[in-house]
Design an enzyme around this catalytic site. Structure first.
Site, PDB file in Angstrom:
ATOM      1  N   LYS A  12     -12.878  34.129   4.904  1.00  0.00           N
ATOM      2  CA  LYS A  12     -13.687  33.608   6.018  1.00  0.00           C
ATOM      3  C   LYS A  12     -13.529  32.094   6.046  1.00  0.00           C
ATOM      4  O   LYS A  12     -13.734  31.420   5.034  1.00  0.00           O
ATOM      5  CB  LYS A  12     -15.162  33.991   5.817  1.00  0.00           C
ATOM      6  N   THR A  57     -14.070  39.965   5.171  1.00  0.00           N
ATOM      7  CA  THR A  57     -14.379  38.533   5.260  1.00  0.00           C
ATOM      8  C   THR A  57     -15.875  38.352   5.560  1.00  0.00           C
ATOM      9  O   THR A  57     -16.473  37.355   5.174  1.00  0.00           O
ATOM     10  CB  THR A  57     -13.525  37.828   6.336  1.00  0.00           C
ATOM     11  N   ASP A  58     -16.467  39.336   6.219  1.00  0.00           N
ATOM     12  CA  ASP A  58     -17.910  39.247   6.490  1.00  0.00           C
ATOM     13  C   ASP A  58     -18.709  39.256   5.189  1.00  0.00           C
ATOM     14  O   ASP A  58     -19.695  38.521   5.043  1.00  0.00           O
ATOM     15  CB  ASP A  58     -18.329  40.422   7.396  1.00  0.00           C
ATOM     16  N   PHE A 158       3.425  -7.723   6.701  1.00  0.00           N
ATOM     17  CA  PHE A 158       4.514  -6.737   6.815  1.00  0.00           C
ATOM     18  C   PHE A 158       5.749  -7.444   7.353  1.00  0.00           C
ATOM     19  O   PHE A 158       5.779  -7.851   8.512  1.00  0.00           O
ATOM     20  CB  PHE A 158       4.113  -5.565   7.721  1.00  0.00           C
ATOM     21  N   ARG A 175      -2.144  -9.825   9.056  1.00  0.00           N
ATOM     22  CA  ARG A 175      -2.495  -8.821  10.062  1.00  0.00           C
ATOM     23  C   ARG A 175      -3.748  -8.087   9.595  1.00  0.00           C
ATOM     24  O   ARG A 175      -4.182  -8.232   8.449  1.00  0.00           O
ATOM     25  CB  ARG A 175      -1.344  -7.819  10.254  1.00  0.00           C
ATOM     26  N   GLN A 218       2.105   1.241   2.097  1.00  0.00           N
ATOM     27  CA  GLN A 218       2.635   2.034   0.986  1.00  0.00           C
ATOM     28  C   GLN A 218       2.223   1.430  -0.350  1.00  0.00           C
ATOM     29  O   GLN A 218       1.904   2.156  -1.309  1.00  0.00           O
ATOM     30  CB  GLN A 218       4.173   2.097   1.070  1.00  0.00           C
ATOM     31  N   ASN A 244      -1.894   4.563   9.473  1.00  0.00           N
ATOM     32  CA  ASN A 244      -1.951   3.105   9.683  1.00  0.00           C
ATOM     33  C   ASN A 244      -2.594   2.863  11.044  1.00  0.00           C
ATOM     34  O   ASN A 244      -1.960   3.048  12.088  1.00  0.00           O
ATOM     35  CB  ASN A 244      -0.527   2.535   9.622  1.00  0.00           C
ATOM     36  N   HIS A 246      -3.242   0.942  13.689  1.00  0.00           N
ATOM     37  CA  HIS A 246      -2.677  -0.331  14.142  1.00  0.00           C
ATOM     38  C   HIS A 246      -3.667  -1.143  14.975  1.00  0.00           C
ATOM     39  O   HIS A 246      -4.350  -0.604  15.858  1.00  0.00           O
ATOM     40  CB  HIS A 246      -1.428  -0.083  14.989  1.00  0.00           C
TER      41      HIS A 246
HETATM   42  O1  LIG Z   1       2.431  -1.098   6.096  1.00  0.00           O
HETATM   43  C1  LIG Z   1       3.297  -0.706   6.915  1.00  0.00           C
HETATM   44  N1  LIG Z   1       4.260   0.175   6.508  1.00  0.00           N
HETATM   45  C2  LIG Z   1       5.246   0.618   7.345  1.00  0.00           C
HETATM   46  O2  LIG Z   1       6.111   1.450   6.942  1.00  0.00           O
HETATM   47  C3  LIG Z   1       5.216   0.150   8.670  1.00  0.00           C
HETATM   48  N2  LIG Z   1       6.018   0.386   9.752  1.00  0.00           N
HETATM   49  C4  LIG Z   1       5.502  -0.334  10.779  1.00  0.00           C
HETATM   50  O3  LIG Z   1       5.958  -0.349  11.948  1.00  0.00           O
HETATM   51  N3  LIG Z   1       4.421  -1.056  10.376  1.00  0.00           N
HETATM   52  C5  LIG Z   1       4.217  -0.765   9.066  1.00  0.00           C
HETATM   53  N4  LIG Z   1       3.272  -1.175   8.183  1.00  0.00           N
END
Ligand SMILES: O=c1[nH]c(=O)c2[nH]c(=O)[nH]c2[nH]1
Length: 296
Positions: A12, A57-58, A158, A175, A218, A244, A246
């Site tokens: 369930k 499942t009930d 970056f 950023r 990363q 990410n 943005h």
């Molecule tokens: O921290 C980031 N890793 C990426 O792999 C990546 N690629 C991207 O366009 N911006 C970022 N920023």
């Protein structure tokens, strides 16, 4: 050539349960979504519609509700282990179980010094999670969290990435870095103070996110996983999934204004998706613990 039934499980999904502890006038609540999946000798139901080993499942759903009444739910890991052990030890032909639990946060409404006794306000969107797998006599606990939204307004760069004819992204030395953390970590055993371990791992990953001067999301991912493993010997590996989120600097030149990283457009999609496993190099892998888990 023959056709055979491959791996399967059934149960369930997404049983919503709210449990109120009324032992004292100061109530506590647990708000969970629980999913069960049973595995085992299930050829007959698939091949012939023979339901003699198919615990409905009930019934699985009812067991969740009854267990919440028969004893306090406690920590989600303990509740999942109780359920999984029950199904595997009592249901004929069932040799494995996967119990998924998400826990939603409620806070006391701040009335008086310590908050109201029985009135609550939903906390953030963040969920605490566990995925318990029982496989014969083996037990795996993978706990974690979802939708933990964090942002650094500076301390993130970056640059230095490869460029080709499709590249438009400008390098940046400053950023916004924002993400909604999904993390799951695998415990090496079940003799764990689940709540204490959860709180400490969460705090450790937050601290690592905050204090890492990030050259890439990363790198932040790795530092968060590494910090958790360094502090928590009971954890074998941490898996992270980091969208990410943005934030684009708005070009205000149309009205003659500079924009020194002060006004951003927060895009919701598309988003980079940064995922990874941070692990000790001396532990056995446990693919059964992760099989069919959402996100991983
Ligand atoms: O921290 C980031 N890793 C990426 O792999 C990546 N690629 C991207 O366009 N911006 C970022 N920023």
């Amino acid at each position: 050539m023959g056709i055979v039934m491959g791996p399967n499980q059934y149960g369930k999904a997404e049983v919503r349960i709210v449990s109120v502890n009324r032992d004292t006038p100061r109530h506590t609540i647990k708000d969970l979504t629980v999913s069960t999946s049973l595995r085992g000798d299930l050829d007959a139901v698939h091949l012939a519609g023979d339901n003699s080993k198919c615990l409905p499942t009930d019934t699985q759903k009812n067991t969740i509700y009854a267990f919440a009444k028969e004893a306090p739910i406690g920590e989600i890991e303990s509740f999942a282990l109780r359920l999984g052990r029950h199904f595997v030890s009592t249901a004929e032909g069932i040799s494995g179980a996967r119990i998924l639990i998400d826990e939603y946060s409620w806070e006391r409404i701040p009335v008086g010094g310590t908050g109201h006794d029985h009135s609550f306000v939903r906390g953030t969107d963040e969920k605490r999670t566990t995925a318990v797998t029982i496989d014969g006599d083996k037990e795996y606990v993978v706990s974690g969290l979802r939708d933990l939204v964090v942002l650094k307004s500076t301390g993130s760069e970056f640059w230095g990435y490869p460029k080709d004819k499709y590249t438009t992204l400008a390098e940046t030395r400053d950023r916004i870095l924002a993400t909604a953390v999904t993390a799951r970590w695998r415990y090496l055993h079940t003799d764990v103070d689940w709540a204490k371990s959860f709180e400490s791992i969460r705090a450790t990953m937050l601290e690592a996110f905050a204090t890492t001067h990030s050259l890439a999301l990363q790198q932040s991912l790795y530092e968060m996983g590494k910090a958790a493993l360094e502090k928590h010997p009971e954890v074998a590996e941490v898996r992270l999934s980091l969208p990410n989120k943005h934030h684009f600097v708005v070009d205000l030149s149309f009205c003659g204004l500079d924009n020194d990283n002060e006004v951003f457009y927060a895009a919701d999609r598309p988003y980079g998706l940064i995922e990874g496993v941070v692990t000790r190099d001396d532990v056995e892998e446990a693919p059964r613990a992760w099989y069919s888990l959402p996100e991983f």
